[in-house]
Every structure is written in structure tokens, then in C-alpha cells.
Design a protein around this motif. Structure first.
Motif, PDB file in Angstrom:
ATOM      1  N   SER A   1     -12.844  27.753  -6.268  1.00  0.00           N
ATOM      2  CA  SER A   1     -13.066  29.089  -6.846  1.00  0.00           C
ATOM      3  C   SER A   1     -11.741  29.777  -7.148  1.00  0.00           C
ATOM      4  N   LEU A   2     -10.768  29.579  -6.274  1.00  0.00           N
ATOM      5  CA  LEU A   2      -9.446  30.181  -6.469  1.00  0.00           C
ATOM      6  C   LEU A   2      -8.803  29.663  -7.758  1.00  0.00           C
ATOM      7  N   VAL A   3      -8.836  28.351  -7.940  1.00  0.00           N
ATOM      8  CA  VAL A   3      -8.239  27.742  -9.131  1.00  0.00           C
ATOM      9  C   VAL A   3      -8.945  28.221 -10.392  1.00  0.00           C
ATOM     10  N   LYS A   4     -10.274  28.255 -10.376  1.00  0.00           N
ATOM     11  CA  LYS A   4     -11.025  28.716 -11.549  1.00  0.00           C
ATOM     12  C   LYS A   4     -10.705  30.177 -11.871  1.00  0.00           C
ATOM     13  N   THR A   5     -10.525  30.983 -10.840  1.00  0.00           N
ATOM     14  CA  THR A   5     -10.190  32.396 -11.048  1.00  0.00           C
ATOM     15  C   THR A   5      -8.868  32.540 -11.776  1.00  0.00           C
ATOM     16  N   PHE A   6      -7.867  31.776 -11.340  1.00  0.00           N
ATOM     17  CA  PHE A   6      -6.547  31.906 -11.947  1.00  0.00           C
ATOM     18  C   PHE A   6      -6.480  31.259 -13.332  1.00  0.00           C
TER      19      PHE A   6
ATOM     20  N   SER B   1      -5.494  43.544  -9.489  1.00  0.00           N
ATOM     21  CA  SER B   1      -6.521  44.581  -9.684  1.00  0.00           C
ATOM     22  C   SER B   1      -7.352  44.298 -10.926  1.00  0.00           C
ATOM     23  N   HIS B   2      -6.682  43.828 -11.970  1.00  0.00           N
ATOM     24  CA  HIS B   2      -7.367  43.494 -13.212  1.00  0.00           C
ATOM     25  C   HIS B   2      -8.338  42.331 -12.990  1.00  0.00           C
ATOM     26  N   MET B   3      -7.911  41.344 -12.197  1.00  0.00           N
ATOM     27  CA  MET B   3      -8.785  40.215 -11.859  1.00  0.00           C
ATOM     28  C   MET B   3     -10.038  40.701 -11.133  1.00  0.00           C
ATOM     29  N   GLU B   4      -9.830  41.570 -10.172  1.00  0.00           N
ATOM     30  CA  GLU B   4     -10.938  42.118  -9.374  1.00  0.00           C
ATOM     31  C   GLU B   4     -11.925  42.863 -10.262  1.00  0.00           C
TER      32      GLU B   4
ATOM     33  N   ARG C   1     -18.774  35.297 -12.165  1.00  0.00           N
ATOM     34  CA  ARG C   1     -18.662  35.101 -10.711  1.00  0.00           C
ATOM     35  C   ARG C   1     -19.509  33.910 -10.267  1.00  0.00           C
ATOM     36  N   MET C   2     -20.669  33.743 -10.881  1.00  0.00           N
ATOM     37  CA  MET C   2     -21.546  32.622 -10.532  1.00  0.00           C
ATOM     38  C   MET C   2     -20.892  31.288 -10.895  1.00  0.00           C
TER      39      MET C   2
ATOM     40  N   SER D   1      -3.831  37.402  -3.726  1.00  0.00           N
ATOM     41  CA  SER D   1      -2.391  37.444  -3.502  1.00  0.00           C
ATOM     42  C   SER D   1      -1.975  36.488  -2.385  1.00  0.00           C
ATOM     43  N   ARG D   2      -2.761  36.460  -1.315  1.00  0.00           N
ATOM     44  CA  ARG D   2      -2.428  35.598  -0.178  1.00  0.00           C
ATOM     45  C   ARG D   2      -2.649  34.126  -0.506  1.00  0.00           C
ATOM     46  N   ARG D   3      -3.769  33.813  -1.147  1.00  0.00           N
ATOM     47  CA  ARG D   3      -4.144  32.424  -1.366  1.00  0.00           C
ATOM     48  C   ARG D   3      -3.302  31.710  -2.420  1.00  0.00           C
ATOM     49  N   ILE D   4      -2.778  32.441  -3.417  1.00  0.00           N
ATOM     50  CA  ILE D   4      -1.967  31.783  -4.437  1.00  0.00           C
ATOM     51  C   ILE D   4      -0.678  31.241  -3.823  1.00  0.00           C
ATOM     52  N   ASN D   5      -0.196  31.891  -2.769  1.00  0.00           N
ATOM     53  CA  ASN D   5       1.011  31.423  -2.086  1.00  0.00           C
ATOM     54  C   ASN D   5       0.718  30.297  -1.096  1.00  0.00           C
ATOM     55  N   GLU D   6      -0.531  30.235  -0.613  1.00  0.00           N
ATOM     56  CA  GLU D   6      -0.907  29.198   0.351  1.00  0.00           C
ATOM     57  C   GLU D   6      -1.401  27.925  -0.331  1.00  0.00           C
TER      58      GLU D   6
END
Length: 404
Positions: free
Chosen positions: A40-45, A57-60, A70-71, A84-89
Motif C-alpha cells: 500500500s505504501l508503494v502504491k501510494t507513492f 498533507s496533499h497525499m492525505e 483507497r480501495m 513520512s516515517r515509512r518512506i525512510n524505513e
């Protein structure tokens, strides 16, 4: 999924569904990240790259506005702090693996393309582009006292005059030179490699010749060459065409020197004796394609404005931007569109939240205008100052007062 349901699906969801994310389905990968999976993280970015979302904020806000999106991504809700946290991890190796799979898909779709015309064929162009970083936030990326940045070393595949894509990228600090990256960028001997002055050296030239790699590289004046045999140039722009040696222990190579329209001199070294001097000149001129590619991705993708100030976050952003580019090219190739990359991408962005059917209809829309329209009769140009209207003020007929 049948054809009718695909036609009714939102275009951005259809694009994201093309991502080869099978490797992200492992439960152990998201053992402690149950709220936001890696997939989900990769698809979001990637969606953020396609639609040029400007901030977390724009993503949210975008994800909140489109439940269907979202589905497709596989989330119920999301927060900017999570992103913000997950893109660095996120391990860059995983994103790199996804990029390689996208490249493999592009390779399959373009295998029938013959490259550039006039016998030049398929090329690989090598170069790097620099991304400037905030000087006060990225101490780890300082190049000098006044310069902070990183590089993306890129190998660009030229499959046809209008189909190009990066088939390999290597992120690095800004301190790594092009010369030092050449070993990982130049691998196979099935293509002609085009490169600028930053790559060839005696050591590199010897290595390429030993591996039987075809190259066309610009060299600097500092590389001493011994002329063994002169050839008669066949093109007016070519000043010299000769067989030369740069070291005693290696076979001779070919030297072609030409002058462009702005009277700039280019000194080219190659091991291709089977091509004409004009073909060698055209091959090097094709190197400009990678400069246009860098300009394109920096203008139309989320590439230069960083989402993170940490190395891993920046490396991930590079790969995600190129994945998004590859995804749009896959859609372009699958639809057999004849539009330019920019025209296609602009139309795709316009219809991202419309149905696939409406996008396809717009893509195939023909220009109804067949005539040239009313032709204007040429009139001698006269310099006429435009009227400023009744609202704006102008200083007319007054002399500027002298300052006392």
C-alpha cells in the motif's frame, strides 16, 4: 476482470493495478506494519508521482477524497506521519526490485522496436543528473561548503526515436564521479553505449575493449592519441576521421572529430569501424536524448522536491519516480498511442480520476478540423502600443521629477 468493468474503472486505479507487486504480499514483510502495508505504501507513492502530489498533507487529502483509490491501494485511512516515517524505513532493495520488474515489462513490450533509423539501432546512453538538497538539512550529502546534493547515475535505453526509458539507475552521493560509476553502468556487449567526457579513461577504454563493448564516447584533449591511418571524411561537418592508438598494449580505435552548427568541436572515440563518420556523429548527437529525459522527469514527476532529507528516503523517491514513468510508458505502449510522451502524460493526468473508457475515448479522439481556416493577408507590421484600459494607471506626458 472483464473488459466492461475495466472500462468503468478509475484510470489511476487501473494504472496502479499494473504494478508487479507480487513480492510485497509476504506477511512477514509487514509483521509490525499492519496499518500500512509495504504494498500500500508503494502504491501510494507511485500515485503521488503520477498525480504530482506536493506534500504528505496533499497525499492525505487526495486519499480521503477518493474511496475507490483507497480501495485499490488497500487502506481505510492514512496519516501524513505514517507516510513520512515509512518512506525512510522502506528498504530500497525492495523498491529497486520493483523497478527491475517494470523494466522487464517494458523490455518485452519494446522488443520489436528497431531503435534509431539510418542503421544506428538500439542504444544505451550513460549519464548522471544531480539533485540539489537543502544545505542545512542534509549534512551527509555535502559536496563542498556551498554545495549539497546527490546524483542519479542513469542508463537510458533508446528503443525507438519516441520510446526511451531508464533500464538501470544507481543512486549515489554527489561526490561520486561519472568515471567511478562506469563499471556498474556498462555491462553487456549487445548495445552501443553513448557517453560524454566524464566516462572514458585509459583504464576504462581498455576494460571496454577487453569485454568487446561497443562504445561512442567524447574524449578530452588530455588523452594523447597516435594517428595510424587517416580516412577521407564523407560529411562536411567532419574535420578528421582516423585510426588511432591511445596505448601500445591495446588494439587501435577510431577517432572522429566534427564541428556542430555553433562551431563547437567534438572529439569522439569509438571501436566501431563498420559505421560511417556521419553515423558516428549522429550516434553521439543522440546523447542529447538523456538530457531531455532528465529535464522531462524533473518537470513532470515529483523528482527534485524531496519527500525526505534522509538517504534511504531520497533513494526510494528516485526509484518510485522512474517506476511511475515506466508505468505511463507501459500504458502508452499497450494503447498503441502515437502521441508524444508529454502529450500522452498530460492527457493521462487529466483523466486520472475519470474512467478508463473516457480516457480511451479521449486518446482516440480525432481532430475534426480539416481545413486550414481563414488565411490572414500579410500586412506590414507597425509598432502599436496596446491600450491599458480604464482601470490601470500609466505615466503619460509627464516628466520624471529630479530628485532633490
Amino acid at each position: 476482470m472483464n473488459k466492461d468493468s475495466i472500462e468503468r474503472e478509475m484510470l489511476i486505479c487501473q494504472c496502479l493495478s499494473l504494478l508487479p507487486t507480487e513480492d510485497f504480499d509476504c506477511p512477514l514483510l509487514d509483521y509490525s506494519n499492519y496499518k500500512l502495508s509495504t504494498k500500500s505504501l508503494v502504491k501510494t507513492f507511485v500515485a503521488a508521482q503520477l498525480d504530482h502530489w506536493s506534500s504528505y498533507s496533499h497525499m492525505e487529502e487526495k486519499l480521503e477524497a477518493y474511496p475507490e483509490l483507497r480501495m485499490e491501494i488497500g487502506i481505510e485511512e492514512i496519516s501524513r506521519s505514517q507516510l513520512s516515517r515509512r518512506i525512510n524505513e522502506l528498504p530500497t532493495e525492495l523498491v529497486q526490485k520493483l523497478f527491475i520488474k517494470v523494466v522487464e515489462k517494458l523490455s518485452q513490450l519494446t522488443k520489436g522496436l528497431k531503435g534509431l533509423p539510418n542503421g544506428l539501432g538500439r542504444l544505451r546512453i550513460i549519464d548522471s543528473t544531480e539533485i540539489k538538497l537543502p544545505h542545512n538539512l542534509c549534512d551527509w550529502a555535502k559536496i563542498s561548503k556551498k554545495k549539497t546534493g546527490v546524483k542519479m547515475h542513469t542508463r537510458l535505453m533508446v528503443a525507438s526515436p519516441d520510446v526511451v526509458y531508464a533500464d538501470k539507475i544507481v543512486p549515489s552521493s554527489g561526490r561520486l564521479s561519472d568515471f567511478e560509476s562506469s563499471d556498474v553502468m556498462i555491462e553487456e556487449s549487445d548495445y552501443i553505449y553513448i557517453m560524454d567526457r566524464g566516462y572514458p579513461s585509459r583504464e576504462n577504454l581498455q576494460s571496454w575493449q577487453a569485454k568487446e563493448i561497443s562504445f561512442v564516447a567524447r574524449v578530452s584533449k588530455s588523452l594523447r592519441l597516435g594517428i595510424l591511418e587517416e580516412y577521407t571524411p564523407t560529411h562536411s561537418s567532419v574535420v578528421q576521421d582516423a585510426k588511432v592508438s591511445y596505448t601500445v598494449s591495446q588494439p587501435p580505435v577510431r577517432y572522429v572529430e566534427f564541428i556542430d552548427e555553433k562551431q563547437r568541436t567534438y572529439r569522439i572515440l569509438t571501436n566501431r569501424f563498420d559505421l560511417t563518420d556521419q553515423q558516428i556523429m549522429e550516434l553521439y548527437r543522440a546523447r542529447w536524448t538523456i538530457e531531455l529525459f532528465f529535464k522531462w522527469i524533473k518537470q513532470h514527476l515529483r523528482f527534485t522536491k524531496i519527500w525526505s532529507t534522509k538517504p534511504q528516503g531520497i533513494w526510494n523517491q528516485m526509484f518510485l519516480a522512474l517506476i511511475a514513468y515506466g508505468l505511463t510508458l507501459i500504458v502508452k505502449l499497450q494503447t498503441n498511442s502515437k502521441k508524444t510522451p508529454w502529450e500522452f502524460f498530460r492527457l493521462l493526468q487529466t483523466y486520472l480520476y475519470k474512467t478508463v473508457g473516457s480516457f480511451t475515448k479521449a486518446l482516440n479522439k480525432k481532430n475534426k478540423k480539416t481545413s486550414k481556416g481563414r488565411q490572414k493577408v500579410p500586412i506590414p507590421k507597425q509598432k502599436v502600443s496596446p491600450e491599458l484600459g480604464n482601470v490601470a494607471l500609466d505615466k503619460k506626458g509627464t516628466k520624471e521629477r529630479k530628485r532633490r
